[in-house]
Design an enzyme around this catalytic site. Structure first.
Site, PDB file in Angstrom:
ATOM      1  N   CYS A 271       0.826  -1.212   0.000  1.00  0.00           N
ATOM      2  CA  CYS A 271       0.000   0.000   0.000  1.00  0.00           C
ATOM      3  C   CYS A 271       0.856   1.257   0.000  1.00  0.00           C
ATOM      4  O   CYS A 271       0.881   2.020  -0.943  1.00  0.00           O
ATOM      5  CB  CYS A 271      -0.889   0.019   1.242  1.00  0.00           C
ATOM      6  SG  CYS A 271      -1.748  -1.497   1.453  1.00  0.00           S
TER       7      CYS A 271
HETATM    8  N1  SAJ Z   1       7.333   2.261   8.333  1.00  0.00           N
HETATM    9  C1  SAJ Z   1       8.468   2.987   8.697  1.00  0.00           C
HETATM   10  N2  SAJ Z   1       8.364   3.968   9.630  1.00  0.00           N
HETATM   11  C2  SAJ Z   1       7.158   4.264  10.237  1.00  0.00           C
HETATM   12  C3  SAJ Z   1       6.010   3.511   9.865  1.00  0.00           C
HETATM   13  C4  SAJ Z   1       6.120   2.518   8.913  1.00  0.00           C
HETATM   14  O1  SAJ Z   1       9.563   2.752   8.160  1.00  0.00           O
HETATM   15  O2  SAJ Z   1       7.124   5.151  11.093  1.00  0.00           O
HETATM   16  C5  SAJ Z   1       7.427   1.236   7.301  1.00  0.00           C
HETATM   17  C6  SAJ Z   1       7.037  -0.146   7.779  1.00  0.00           C
HETATM   18  O3  SAJ Z   1       8.158  -0.819   8.301  1.00  0.00           O
HETATM   19  C7  SAJ Z   1       6.515  -0.794   6.489  1.00  0.00           C
HETATM   20  C8  SAJ Z   1       5.929   0.368   5.712  1.00  0.00           C
HETATM   21  O4  SAJ Z   1       6.488   1.555   6.290  1.00  0.00           O
HETATM   22  O5  SAJ Z   1       7.586  -1.345   5.759  1.00  0.00           O
HETATM   23  C9  SAJ Z   1       4.400   0.419   5.751  1.00  0.00           C
HETATM   24  O6  SAJ Z   1       4.050   0.403   7.095  1.00  0.00           O
HETATM   25  P1  SAJ Z   1       2.519   0.598   7.584  1.00  0.00           P
HETATM   26  O7  SAJ Z   1       2.530   0.626   9.078  1.00  0.00           O
HETATM   27  O8  SAJ Z   1       1.858   1.709   6.895  1.00  0.00           O
HETATM   28  O9  SAJ Z   1       1.873  -0.786   7.203  1.00  0.00           O
HETATM   29  P2  SAJ Z   1       0.869  -1.335   6.082  1.00  0.00           P
HETATM   30  O10 SAJ Z   1       1.279  -0.864   4.743  1.00  0.00           O
HETATM   31  O11 SAJ Z   1       0.726  -2.781   6.311  1.00  0.00           O
HETATM   32  O12 SAJ Z   1      -0.566  -0.809   6.467  1.00  0.00           O
HETATM   33  C10 SAJ Z   1      -0.949   0.402   6.059  1.00  0.00           C
HETATM   34  C11 SAJ Z   1      -1.881   0.865   7.167  1.00  0.00           C
HETATM   35  N3  SAJ Z   1      -1.039   1.155   8.309  1.00  0.00           N
HETATM   36  C12 SAJ Z   1      -1.322   1.989   9.308  1.00  0.00           C
HETATM   37  O13 SAJ Z   1      -2.252   2.762   9.251  1.00  0.00           O
HETATM   38  C13 SAJ Z   1      -0.461   1.919  10.529  1.00  0.00           C
HETATM   39  C14 SAJ Z   1      -2.620   1.936   6.593  1.00  0.00           C
HETATM   40  O14 SAJ Z   1      -1.713   2.933   6.186  1.00  0.00           O
HETATM   41  C15 SAJ Z   1      -3.501   1.391   5.492  1.00  0.00           C
HETATM   42  O15 SAJ Z   1      -4.763   1.097   6.064  1.00  0.00           O
HETATM   43  C16 SAJ Z   1      -2.970   0.127   4.875  1.00  0.00           C
HETATM   44  O16 SAJ Z   1      -1.608   0.256   4.802  1.00  0.00           O
HETATM   45  C17 SAJ Z   1      -3.595  -0.072   3.504  1.00  0.00           C
HETATM   46  O17 SAJ Z   1      -3.992  -1.196   3.252  1.00  0.00           O
HETATM   47  O18 SAJ Z   1      -3.709   0.905   2.756  1.00  0.00           O
END
Ligand code: SAJ
Length: 442
Positions: A271
């Site tokens: 995503c």
């Molecule tokens: N990440 C970082 N630093 C941060 C947060 C995340 O490096 O501070 C990295 C994570 O390690 C990962 C990536 O970013 O590799 C994405 O992380 P994520 O927490 O956004 O996880 P996703 O993609 O599984 O889920 C996200 C949802 N996450 C949250 O809201 C916390 C949300 O953004 C969406 O509902 C979902 O994608 C979607 O399906 O769109």
């Protein structure tokens, strides 16, 4: 009986097309609410698994699925003509990027091609797949207007309602995460809101499908850009000789006007690395350059290489060339406590290290094997002192909770930590992403 009556008395037959980490939990919520629910997917393994009552999605409760199948509230099929019998369908298929990093909406189009002859009056169609503003009207509406018996917004309703699944989130799930929805007409919005209100506590009605599409892209673009900023802060702090983790933790004490994001080895998942490019692509067609998205993408895409540079410089401190070094990667999933490796930065890191002549092993309790490009690995079954001390470097890429980090700290020759799991270990063989000369513990 009208569609609204069928939704209210639960006699409506509900379909979910696409039974992945979004579609299966959604289908389960509809079935749990008492609707006879039909999952539709081209993947016969998924279909057969569901009809056996066997779960395949981490966040789904095995017993709950099995119980709903036994009660015949949930079943699955690969036969798209089933749509003829359905009153409501939600489309939850992938919307990836193609090789040119442009939107690949082929899954949505193939679903519409498969169901176009089975659309009928008194029906609701909701698209959930994340996509660019305007696509519900451009990709789905034409299939409805081509059918002379169908009058969109009158005898057939069309909405967009973005999925908001956060894989691995133990607090928020499909039923307790507020759901945004927008229809092509007011009546569509009313019918869509009614159906989703039967399974989700809070429904946020917006004025159009484009608005709902844009809400989702703002949510995920916001994350990608702020993660990009956290990553650039880490690079700046390395040059400034301060510890980015300490800076971020201290900034996060501000009770307003700040939201904590942390640096990492790169941006994984299906995503966050992808959705912003749906927005920037759309704006390019309108002759606008979405600069923040591009810049965040450049920084986030660079992070795996930046971590490899840190690995090289850390090995150098120990007079070890990268070539021939035995390196253990700890955690390969794209984020902690899940088993999904899609777009995981670990894959880029392993590829680069392999190309530089390192000998790679990995340990991830969630991922037993890894196959990508020409590379394939099996996870170490466990870590122990002998194994750890045999590696020239141990690299923390994904900070799963259930890993014995004390064992790693005690027996590793050299540690490169991209997730600050060792913030309380003041050992000089630990090199942290985002740290200059000082070391930081809470
Ligand atoms: N990440 C970082 N630093 C941060 C947060 C995340 O490096 O501070 C990295 C994570 O390690 C990962 C990536 O970013 O590799 C994405 O992380 P994520 O927490 O956004 O996880 P996703 O993609 O599984 O889920 C996200 C949802 N996450 C949250 O809201 C916390 C949300 O953004 C969406 O509902 C979902 O994608 C979607 O399906 O769109």
């Amino acid at each position: 009986m009208s569609l609204i009556d069928k939704i209210n008395d639960k006699s409506a037959k509900v379909g979910v097309i696409g039974l992945g980490y979004v579609g299966l939990p959604l289908a389960i919520e509809f079935a749990h609410a008492g609707y006879e629910t039909f999952g539709v997917d081209i993947d016969k393994n998924k279909v057969n698994s569901i009809n056996r009552g066997t779960n395949y999605i981490e966040d789904v409760d095995d017993e709950r699925l099995n119980d709903l199948v036994k009660k015949k509230l949930l079943s699955a099929t690969s036969d798209f003509s089933k749509v003829t019998d359905l009153d409501c369908i939600s489309i939850c298929v992938p919307t990836p990027l193609n090789k040119e990093k442009n939107p690949d909406i082929s899954y949505i189009v193939s679903v519409m091609e498969a169901i176009k002859d089975h659309l009928h009056s008194n029906m609701l169609i909701v698209l959930e797949s994340t996509t660019y503003p305007g696509s519900t009207k451009e990709l789905i509406l034409p299939y409805i207007t081509k059918n002379r018996n169908l009058a969109p917004g009158e005898n057939i309703c069309l909405c967009f309602s973005p999925e908001r699944i956060d894989p691995g989130n133990k607090t928020y799930n499909t039923s307790n995460t507020p759901k945004v929805i927008g229809g092509i007409t007011e009546k569509c919005s009313e019918v869509g809101q009614l159906l989703y209100s039967k399974i989700i506590n809070k429904i946020i009605l917006v004025s159009s499908t484009e608005t709902a599409e844009m809400v989702k892209l703002l949510e995920n673009t916001f994350r990608a850009i702020n993660i990009g900023l956290a990553n650039e802060i880490a690079i700046m702090c390395e040059k400034l000789g301060v510890n980015a983790w300490e800076v971020i933790d201290a900034a996060a004490t501000k009770p307003f006007g700040f939201m904590k994001f942390t640096p990492g080895p790169g941006l994984g998942g299906h995503c966050i690395p992808i959705d912003p490019y749906y927005l920037s692509w759309r704006l390019k067609t309108l002759d606008y350059d979405a600069r923040f998205i591009k810049l965040a993408g450049e920084i986030n895409t660079y992070m795996p290489r930046h971590l490899v540079e840190l690995i090289i410089s850390s090995l150098n401190e120990y007079k070890k060339p990268i070539k021939g070094s035995e390196i253990l990667i700890v955690g390969v999933a794209y984020k902690k406590d899940i088993n999904d490796c899609r777009e995981s930065p670990a894959l880029d890191i392993i590829q680069i290290l392999n190309d530089l002549g390192s000998k790679i092993s990995y340990y991830d309790p969630f991922v037993s094997s890894l196959n990508f490009g020409t590379l394939s690995y099996k996870s170490l079954k466990y870590l122990n002192d002998n194994r750890l001390s045999g590696f020239d470097a141990t690299v923390i890429v994904t900070n799963h909770t259930d890993i014995d980090y004390d064992l790693i700290a005690e027996h590793s020759k050299l540690i490169i930590d991209s997730r600050n799991v060792f913030k309380n270990h003041l050992k000089d063989n630990i090199f942290r992403l985002g740290e200059g000369n000082n070391s930081y513990s809470e």
